[in-house]
Design an enzyme around this catalytic site. Sequence first.
Site, PDB file in Angstrom:
ATOM      1  N   TRP A   1      -4.980   2.981  11.882  1.00 56.60           N
ATOM      2  CA  TRP A   1      -4.847   2.731  10.443  1.00 56.60           C
ATOM      3  C   TRP A   1      -5.385   3.945   9.730  1.00 56.60           C
ATOM      4  O   TRP A   1      -6.582   4.205   9.834  1.00 56.60           O
ATOM      5  CB  TRP A   1      -5.623   1.490   9.979  1.00 56.60           C
ATOM      6  CG  TRP A   1      -5.376   1.285   8.509  1.00 56.60           C
ATOM      7  CD1 TRP A   1      -6.086   1.829   7.469  1.00 56.60           C
ATOM      8  CD2 TRP A   1      -4.284   0.559   7.924  1.00 56.60           C
ATOM      9  NE1 TRP A   1      -5.506   1.482   6.276  1.00 56.60           N
ATOM     10  CE2 TRP A   1      -4.404   0.710   6.521  1.00 56.60           C
ATOM     11  CE3 TRP A   1      -3.213  -0.184   8.441  1.00 56.60           C
ATOM     12  CZ2 TRP A   1      -3.495   0.130   5.638  1.00 56.60           C
ATOM     13  CZ3 TRP A   1      -2.321  -0.759   7.550  1.00 56.60           C
ATOM     14  CH2 TRP A   1      -2.472  -0.598   6.169  1.00 56.60           C
TER      15      TRP A   1
ATOM     16  N   HIS B   1       1.090  -9.294   4.450  1.00 61.90           N
ATOM     17  CA  HIS B   1      -0.073  -8.407   4.318  1.00 61.90           C
ATOM     18  C   HIS B   1      -0.481  -8.433   2.840  1.00 61.90           C
ATOM     19  O   HIS B   1      -0.425  -7.432   2.139  1.00 61.90           O
ATOM     20  CB  HIS B   1       0.268  -6.999   4.809  1.00 61.90           C
ATOM     21  CG  HIS B   1      -0.935  -6.158   5.160  1.00 61.90           C
ATOM     22  ND1 HIS B   1      -1.100  -5.552   6.387  1.00 61.90           N
ATOM     23  CD2 HIS B   1      -2.031  -5.816   4.440  1.00 61.90           C
ATOM     24  CE1 HIS B   1      -2.243  -4.866   6.404  1.00 61.90           C
ATOM     25  NE2 HIS B   1      -2.834  -5.010   5.228  1.00 61.90           N
TER      26      HIS B   1
ATOM     27  N   GLN C   1       0.799  -1.225   0.000  1.00 56.65           N
ATOM     28  CA  GLN C   1       0.000   0.000   0.000  1.00 56.65           C
ATOM     29  C   GLN C   1       0.834   1.278   0.000  1.00 56.65           C
ATOM     30  O   GLN C   1       0.324   2.338  -0.368  1.00 56.65           O
ATOM     31  CB  GLN C   1      -0.951  -0.013   1.203  1.00 56.65           C
ATOM     32  CG  GLN C   1      -1.985  -1.125   1.098  1.00 56.65           C
ATOM     33  CD  GLN C   1      -2.937  -1.159   2.279  1.00 56.65           C
ATOM     34  OE1 GLN C   1      -2.652  -1.772   3.298  1.00 56.65           O
ATOM     35  NE2 GLN C   1      -4.073  -0.483   2.153  1.00 56.65           N
TER      36      GLN C   1
ATOM     37  N   GLU D   1      -5.236  -2.483  14.063  1.00 58.52           N
ATOM     38  CA  GLU D   1      -5.780  -1.516  13.107  1.00 58.52           C
ATOM     39  C   GLU D   1      -7.137  -1.032  13.578  1.00 58.52           C
ATOM     40  O   GLU D   1      -7.968  -1.831  14.031  1.00 58.52           O
ATOM     41  CB  GLU D   1      -6.002  -2.127  11.700  1.00 58.52           C
ATOM     42  CG  GLU D   1      -4.759  -2.348  10.898  1.00 58.52           C
ATOM     43  CD  GLU D   1      -5.041  -2.978   9.539  1.00 58.52           C
ATOM     44  OE1 GLU D   1      -6.138  -2.767   8.968  1.00 58.52           O
ATOM     45  OE2 GLU D   1      -4.163  -3.707   9.054  1.00 58.52           O
TER      46      GLU D   1
ATOM     47  N   TYR E   1     -13.130  -2.212  12.207  1.00 54.61           N
ATOM     48  CA  TYR E   1     -13.588  -1.024  11.488  1.00 54.61           C
ATOM     49  C   TYR E   1     -15.074  -0.757  11.650  1.00 54.61           C
ATOM     50  O   TYR E   1     -15.515   0.355  11.823  1.00 54.61           O
ATOM     51  CB  TYR E   1     -13.263  -1.134   9.989  1.00 54.61           C
ATOM     52  CG  TYR E   1     -11.785  -1.025   9.711  1.00 54.61           C
ATOM     53  CD1 TYR E   1     -11.195   0.215   9.507  1.00 54.61           C
ATOM     54  CD2 TYR E   1     -10.980  -2.160   9.705  1.00 54.61           C
ATOM     55  CE1 TYR E   1      -9.828   0.322   9.285  1.00 54.61           C
ATOM     56  CE2 TYR E   1      -9.610  -2.058   9.475  1.00 54.61           C
ATOM     57  CZ  TYR E   1      -9.044  -0.817   9.274  1.00 54.61           C
ATOM     58  OH  TYR E   1      -7.694  -0.714   9.069  1.00 54.61           O
TER      59      TYR E   1
ATOM     60  N   ASN F   1      -1.678 -10.885   8.286  1.00 53.69           N
ATOM     61  CA  ASN F   1      -2.698  -9.874   8.472  1.00 53.69           C
ATOM     62  C   ASN F   1      -3.995 -10.372   7.849  1.00 53.69           C
ATOM     63  O   ASN F   1      -4.060 -10.605   6.640  1.00 53.69           O
ATOM     64  CB  ASN F   1      -2.319  -8.554   7.792  1.00 53.69           C
ATOM     65  CG  ASN F   1      -3.401  -7.500   7.955  1.00 53.69           C
ATOM     66  OD1 ASN F   1      -3.624  -6.997   9.047  1.00 53.69           O
ATOM     67  ND2 ASN F   1      -4.120  -7.191   6.880  1.00 53.69           N
ATOM     68  N   GLU F   2      -5.022 -10.577   8.676  1.00 53.53           N
ATOM     69  CA  GLU F   2      -6.381 -10.828   8.198  1.00 53.53           C
ATOM     70  C   GLU F   2      -6.519 -11.982   7.199  1.00 53.53           C
ATOM     71  O   GLU F   2      -6.834 -11.753   6.015  1.00 53.53           O
ATOM     72  CB  GLU F   2      -6.956  -9.551   7.578  1.00 53.53           C
ATOM     73  CG  GLU F   2      -6.926  -8.355   8.498  1.00 53.53           C
ATOM     74  CD  GLU F   2      -7.614  -7.118   7.918  1.00 53.53           C
ATOM     75  OE1 GLU F   2      -7.811  -7.070   6.692  1.00 53.53           O
ATOM     76  OE2 GLU F   2      -7.955  -6.216   8.692  1.00 53.53           O
TER      77      GLU F   2
ATOM     78  N   GLU G   1      -5.579   1.884  -1.393  1.00 48.69           N
ATOM     79  CA  GLU G   1      -6.623   1.189  -0.645  1.00 48.69           C
ATOM     80  C   GLU G   1      -7.211   0.030  -1.476  1.00 48.69           C
ATOM     81  O   GLU G   1      -8.399  -0.021  -1.764  1.00 48.69           O
ATOM     82  CB  GLU G   1      -7.688   2.204  -0.187  1.00 48.69           C
ATOM     83  CG  GLU G   1      -8.880   1.648   0.576  1.00 48.69           C
ATOM     84  CD  GLU G   1      -8.559   0.709   1.735  1.00 48.69           C
ATOM     85  OE1 GLU G   1      -7.505   0.861   2.390  1.00 48.69           O
ATOM     86  OE2 GLU G   1      -9.360  -0.209   1.962  1.00 48.69           O
ATOM     87  N   TRP G   2      -6.339  -0.896  -1.872  1.00 43.95           N
ATOM     88  CA  TRP G   2      -6.736  -2.146  -2.530  1.00 43.95           C
ATOM     89  C   TRP G   2      -7.723  -1.924  -3.677  1.00 43.95           C
ATOM     90  O   TRP G   2      -7.456  -1.087  -4.531  1.00 43.95           O
ATOM     91  CB  TRP G   2      -7.263  -3.139  -1.474  1.00 43.95           C
ATOM     92  CG  TRP G   2      -6.298  -3.289  -0.333  1.00 43.95           C
ATOM     93  CD1 TRP G   2      -6.456  -2.887   0.960  1.00 43.95           C
ATOM     94  CD2 TRP G   2      -4.962  -3.867  -0.385  1.00 43.95           C
ATOM     95  NE1 TRP G   2      -5.332  -3.178   1.716  1.00 43.95           N
ATOM     96  CE2 TRP G   2      -4.400  -3.783   0.917  1.00 43.95           C
ATOM     97  CE3 TRP G   2      -4.181  -4.443  -1.391  1.00 43.95           C
ATOM     98  CZ2 TRP G   2      -3.113  -4.238   1.219  1.00 43.95           C
ATOM     99  CZ3 TRP G   2      -2.906  -4.913  -1.089  1.00 43.95           C
ATOM    100  CH2 TRP G   2      -2.401  -4.813   0.199  1.00 43.95           C
TER     101      TRP G   2
HETATM  102  C1  GBH Z   1      -7.881  -3.670   6.516  1.00 43.55           C
HETATM  103  O1  GBH Z   1      -8.825  -4.534   6.017  1.00 43.55           O
HETATM  104  C2  GBH Z   1      -6.555  -3.946   5.881  1.00 43.55           C
HETATM  105  O2  GBH Z   1      -5.713  -4.666   6.743  1.00 43.55           O
HETATM  106  C3  GBH Z   1      -5.847  -2.722   5.387  1.00 43.55           C
HETATM  107  O3  GBH Z   1      -4.802  -3.079   4.542  1.00 43.55           O
HETATM  108  C4  GBH Z   1      -6.848  -1.818   4.724  1.00 43.55           C
HETATM  109  O4  GBH Z   1      -6.235  -0.722   4.102  1.00 43.55           O
HETATM  110  C5  GBH Z   1      -7.803  -1.336   5.775  1.00 43.55           C
HETATM  111  O5  GBH Z   1      -8.385  -2.395   6.450  1.00 43.55           O
HETATM  112  C6  GBH Z   1      -8.930  -0.467   5.233  1.00 43.55           C
HETATM  113  O6  GBH Z   1      -9.719  -1.192   4.354  1.00 43.55           O
HETATM  114  O7  GBH Z   1     -18.726  -4.663   3.679  1.00 43.55           O
HETATM  115  O8  GBH Z   1     -19.618  -3.061   5.250  1.00 43.55           O
HETATM  116  O9  GBH Z   1     -19.510  -5.381   5.835  1.00 43.55           O
HETATM  117  C7  GBH Z   1     -10.118  -4.423   6.577  1.00 43.55           C
HETATM  118  C8  GBH Z   1     -11.054  -5.371   5.899  1.00 43.55           C
HETATM  119  C9  GBH Z   1     -13.057  -4.139   6.428  1.00 43.55           C
HETATM  120  C10 GBH Z   1     -13.143  -6.412   5.653  1.00 43.55           C
HETATM  121  C11 GBH Z   1     -14.514  -4.217   6.768  1.00 43.55           C
HETATM  122  C12 GBH Z   1     -14.595  -6.474   6.015  1.00 43.55           C
HETATM  123  C13 GBH Z   1     -16.600  -5.246   6.177  1.00 43.55           C
HETATM  124  C14 GBH Z   1     -17.289  -4.017   5.694  1.00 43.55           C
HETATM  125  N1  GBH Z   1     -12.414  -5.417   6.436  1.00 43.55           N
HETATM  126  N2  GBH Z   1     -15.172  -5.160   5.902  1.00 43.55           N
HETATM  127  S1  GBH Z   1     -18.894  -4.302   5.082  1.00 43.55           S
END
Ligand code: GBH
Length: 443
Positions: A398, A124, A26, A352, A297, A168-169, A405-406
């Site tokens: 984070w 990651h 990233q 994060e 998040y 990571n995840e 952002e992917w």
């Molecule tokens: C992280 O992933 C990553 O580790 C990081 O690299 C990335 O930049 C950051 O978060 C921000 O995206 O579709 O409304 O149900 C987080 C991944 C985010 C996956 C929340 C599941 C559910 C949102 N997760 N998502 S929703």
Amino acid sequence: MKISLPAQSPMLSKDFIYGVATASFQIEGSADTRLPSIWDTFCATPGKIRDNSDGKQACEHVKLWQQDVDLIESLGVDAYRLSISWPRVMHKDGSLNQQGVNFYIQLLDALIAKGIKPFVTLYHWDLPQHIEDDGGWLNRETAYLFEDYAKKIVQALGDRVYSYATFNEPFCSAFLGYEVGIHAPGKAKVSYGRQAAHHILLAHGLAMQALQQYSPNSLNGIVLNFTPCYANANNAEDRNAAELADQYHNQWYIKPLFDKCYPDIIDKLADDEKPQVEAGDFDIIAQPIDFLGINFYTRAVYTTSENEFFQQVDMVDAPKTDIGWEIYPQAFTDLLTSLNEKYSLPPIFITENGAAMADKLENNQVSDIDRIEYYHSHLNAVNNAISSGVTVAGYFAWSLMDNFEWAEGYLKRFGIVYVDYQTQQRTVKASGLAYRDLINARS
Ligand code: GBH
């Protein structure tokens, strides 16, 4: 607007670790000085990245790392969480790429010289493309290649690292990458997602053994993401849908680590959707970990569905961030307390937490008040979990700076530092200053 915590909060003690986080693909750029990864390939596939961008330049961190270390120092943080790019540090033949290794050694040395603790994630999401060409995470052999990479890089970095996370995840790599295909490598089949998850967990267990052998003095563990699941209507059907979603998206990745099995929902899968598990795998997966990293998040709300186990409901009127994720800090407290009840957890690090907001750079300032509010409410949610008995040892925002952002490309900004991608100029946002002030206010 500031970030504050109750006066007696243990999060106001100097022992509580505050940090900022990033990930290799990233921010690094300089893609020409490493092997290609699955994300390079994915970015080059039309229609996969919203703004058709890629990670070739990103934040040019490989070139600008010294000023980035100064930036990190200026925020007053105790720790910096970064990830190592596997395709930067290993050649195709499985030997170390010393030039790539040296990049991380100089970076780690610079952090240590400033008293900043390095938290290093080994994976990651940037799998070397040549390993994907041999099947990637669908191939059991990849778990052993990861173990080998872990052994070699950990020995090369010596005692510089305060904490290692294997992955990571795993949810994102397995589910988003192999089951629904919205992340690299873009494969989409239930059986793929479940098999990839199993091989990643196996790789985690194998690497944990290597970490405890070659780096016994660092805090070694894994980082999992959680999206707590709530019932839409308070009735048995919706509660059941939320329970199944929780098992499928969240518990699937943590239960094997502690209970040596997958959640009950595995029995509802067709035989050809279930992962192939070999005898002894769960004993490897359930290696003791020194810490659990948790990324949080948002939450998700579920109802029943005619042909699926559960169906997500869009909370139309709820407050949301710029990426469309509901802002619901209570779920953070609920998550931490419920995990603490379900499992006998080691100390937790929040590895994060943060928000995408529609930032505007005006007169060299970004007044991201809504992001400050997000941090304030979520740090207080963590504090509430600590008050009810959960052990949390640190918190990472984070992200350090806006970055790739992917699948959203550069359209969504998560940084507490603004990045102008034309000039690579970094500007600390109001949220960065508020975070610094909170950290400095500790006794
Ligand atoms: C992280 O992933 C990553 O580790 C990081 O690299 C990335 O930049 C950051 O978060 C921000 O995206 O579709 O409304 O149900 C987080 C991944 C985010 C996956 C929340 C599941 C559910 C949102 N997760 N998502 S929703």
